[in-house]
Design a protein around this motif. Structure first.
Motif, short mmCIF file in Angstrom:
data_model
loop_
_atom_site.label_atom_id
_atom_site.label_comp_id
_atom_site.label_asym_id
_atom_site.label_seq_id
_atom_site.Cartn_x
_atom_site.Cartn_y
_atom_site.Cartn_z
N ASN A 80 -55.74 9.80 -59.36
CA ASN A 80 -57.06 10.36 -59.08
C ASN A 80 -57.02 11.82 -58.65
N TRP A 81 -55.83 12.37 -58.37
CA TRP A 81 -55.73 13.75 -57.93
C TRP A 81 -55.04 14.65 -58.95
N TRP A 82 -54.19 14.07 -59.78
CA TRP A 82 -53.54 14.83 -60.86
C TRP A 82 -53.55 13.96 -62.11
N PHE A 83 -54.09 14.50 -63.16
CA PHE A 83 -54.09 13.69 -64.38
C PHE A 83 -53.98 14.58 -65.61
N ALA A 84 -53.47 13.96 -66.67
CA ALA A 84 -53.25 14.65 -67.94
C ALA A 84 -53.78 13.77 -69.07
N ILE A 85 -54.48 14.40 -70.00
CA ILE A 85 -55.09 13.70 -71.11
C ILE A 85 -54.65 14.34 -72.42
N GLN A 86 -54.42 13.54 -73.42
CA GLN A 86 -54.04 14.04 -74.74
C GLN A 86 -55.05 13.52 -75.78
N PRO A 87 -55.88 14.40 -76.34
CA PRO A 87 -56.77 13.97 -77.43
C PRO A 87 -55.95 13.63 -78.67
N CYS B 107 -56.89 17.36 -91.08
CA CYS B 107 -56.31 16.03 -91.17
C CYS B 107 -57.38 15.05 -91.66
N SER B 108 -56.95 14.09 -92.43
CA SER B 108 -57.84 13.00 -92.85
C SER B 108 -57.79 11.94 -91.76
N VAL B 109 -58.89 11.74 -91.06
CA VAL B 109 -58.91 10.81 -89.93
C VAL B 109 -59.93 9.70 -90.18
N SER B 110 -59.72 8.58 -89.52
CA SER B 110 -60.63 7.45 -89.59
C SER B 110 -60.97 7.02 -88.17
N GLY B 111 -62.24 6.78 -87.89
CA GLY B 111 -62.64 6.38 -86.55
C GLY B 111 -62.91 7.56 -85.64
N ASN B 112 -63.08 7.28 -84.37
CA ASN B 112 -63.47 8.30 -83.40
C ASN B 112 -62.27 8.95 -82.71
N LEU B 113 -62.57 10.00 -81.94
CA LEU B 113 -61.55 10.63 -81.10
C LEU B 113 -60.92 9.59 -80.18
N GLN B 114 -59.66 9.83 -79.85
CA GLN B 114 -58.97 8.98 -78.89
C GLN B 114 -58.39 9.83 -77.77
N TYR B 115 -58.19 9.21 -76.61
CA TYR B 115 -57.66 9.90 -75.44
C TYR B 115 -56.51 9.09 -74.86
N TRP B 116 -55.33 9.68 -74.86
CA TRP B 116 -54.18 9.04 -74.21
C TRP B 116 -54.09 9.57 -72.79
N ILE B 117 -54.03 8.66 -71.82
CA ILE B 117 -53.93 9.04 -70.41
C ILE B 117 -52.45 9.04 -70.03
N ASP B 118 -51.94 10.17 -69.60
CA ASP B 118 -50.52 10.30 -69.26
C ASP B 118 -50.12 9.28 -68.20
N PRO B 119 -48.91 8.68 -68.32
CA PRO B 119 -48.47 7.65 -67.37
C PRO B 119 -48.44 8.11 -65.91
N GLY B 120 -48.23 9.41 -65.68
CA GLY B 120 -48.16 9.90 -64.30
C GLY B 120 -49.50 10.24 -63.69
N SER B 121 -50.57 9.98 -64.41
CA SER B 121 -51.91 10.36 -63.94
C SER B 121 -52.37 9.53 -62.75
#
Length: 264
Positions: A137-144, A121-135
């Motif tokens: 401190n004990w259960w969390f999900a991340i999407q690069p 993919c042609s990308v611009s800028g740095n990696l990003q991390y979306w934090i799942d709405p249900g996250s």
């Protein structure tokens, strides 16, 4: 001549094993895409909107979400981002946004024969991390997000810890972890792509608590290099032990052996 042949054969095997460097054929169709879908990527207002849904047999647990494919059709070609799954599609099929389909054939055609392959993919800028709405401190999900090559492994390290914890990819393009002791921010992230390149993003997930940053997109401080399909550029201070990185390293080793045999 033997040296060149050996190198080409081994590199071809390496790129094919990762899914890149392989040409697929199938049917191309279109649907009312808006950029969202099973990959849980956000709706887009891009004009033209160049996205596609991947066939069910190749879905691979959402592994290709956010990756790109270059497609050739009867009247042209286009590069699209994979944002959704097409449950009814056969292996090799892609279901496009209308804008993308129009790059290949008239909309009136409805269904056409295509050939395609996964590309950077042609990308611009740095990696990003979306934090799942249900996250929390004990259960969390991340999407690069915003990466050039498919992500194969995601790990995190809590504040004050020396241990890296590997997250598990689910079928909707999230990397998930249940942390029984409660996680302490900030988190450092370690991301590996299918070429075996490893990036460490120190203290990038920060906030008063995971709940406070849920459903937010955080921009990191690092980005993968490009032009690395079929090679490995591991971070020497944080070596990866994942299957994809091991596979990439094995390919390089095999290439060296093949070259030595060809010479001697």
């Amino acid at each position: 001549m033997a040296v060149i042949v050996a190198a080409v054969l081994v590199l071809f095997a390496c790129t094919s094993a990762s899914g890149y460097g392989t040409t697929y054929t199938g049917d191309g169709t279109y649907y009312g895409a808006d950029g969202s879908g099973t990959c849980q990527l956000p709706k887009l207002s891009d004009d033209p909107l160049l996205v596609a849904a991947l066939d069910n047999p190749m879905w691979d647990g959402s592994a290709w979400c956010g990756s790109c494919a270059h497609v050739k059709g009867p009247n042209g070609e286009v590069t699209v981002t994979i944002v959704d799954k097409c449950p009814e599609c056969a292996s090799g099929d892609l279901d496009f946004s209308q804008d993308a389909f129009e790059k290949l054939a008239p909309v009136s055609a409805g269904r056409v024969t295509i050939s395609w392959e996964f590309v950077e993919c042609s990308v611009s800028g740095n990696l990003q991390y979306w934090i799942d709405p249900g996250s929390n401190n004990w259960w969390f999900a991340i999407q690069p997000r915003n990466f050039p090559l498919r992500i194969s492994k995601v790990e995190f390290k809590p504040s004050g810890s020396s241990t890296w914890y590997e997250m598990t990819r689910d079928s909707t393009n999230r990397f998930v972890y249940q942390y029984d002791n409660g996680v302490t921010l900030p988190l450092s992230m370690r991301i590996t792509n299918t070429a075996g390149e490893v990036l460490t993003d120190n203290n990038v997930i920060a906030g008063s608590s995971v709940d406070a940053i849920a459903n937010k997109v955080i921009t990191g401080s690092v980005q993968f290099s490009t032009g690395t399909v079929g090679s490995t550029t591991s971070n020497p201070t944080n070596p990866d032990t994942g299957d994809n990185a091991a596979s990439a390293t094995a390919c390089v080793g095999t290439l060296i052996i093949a070259l030595l045999l060809a010479v001697f």
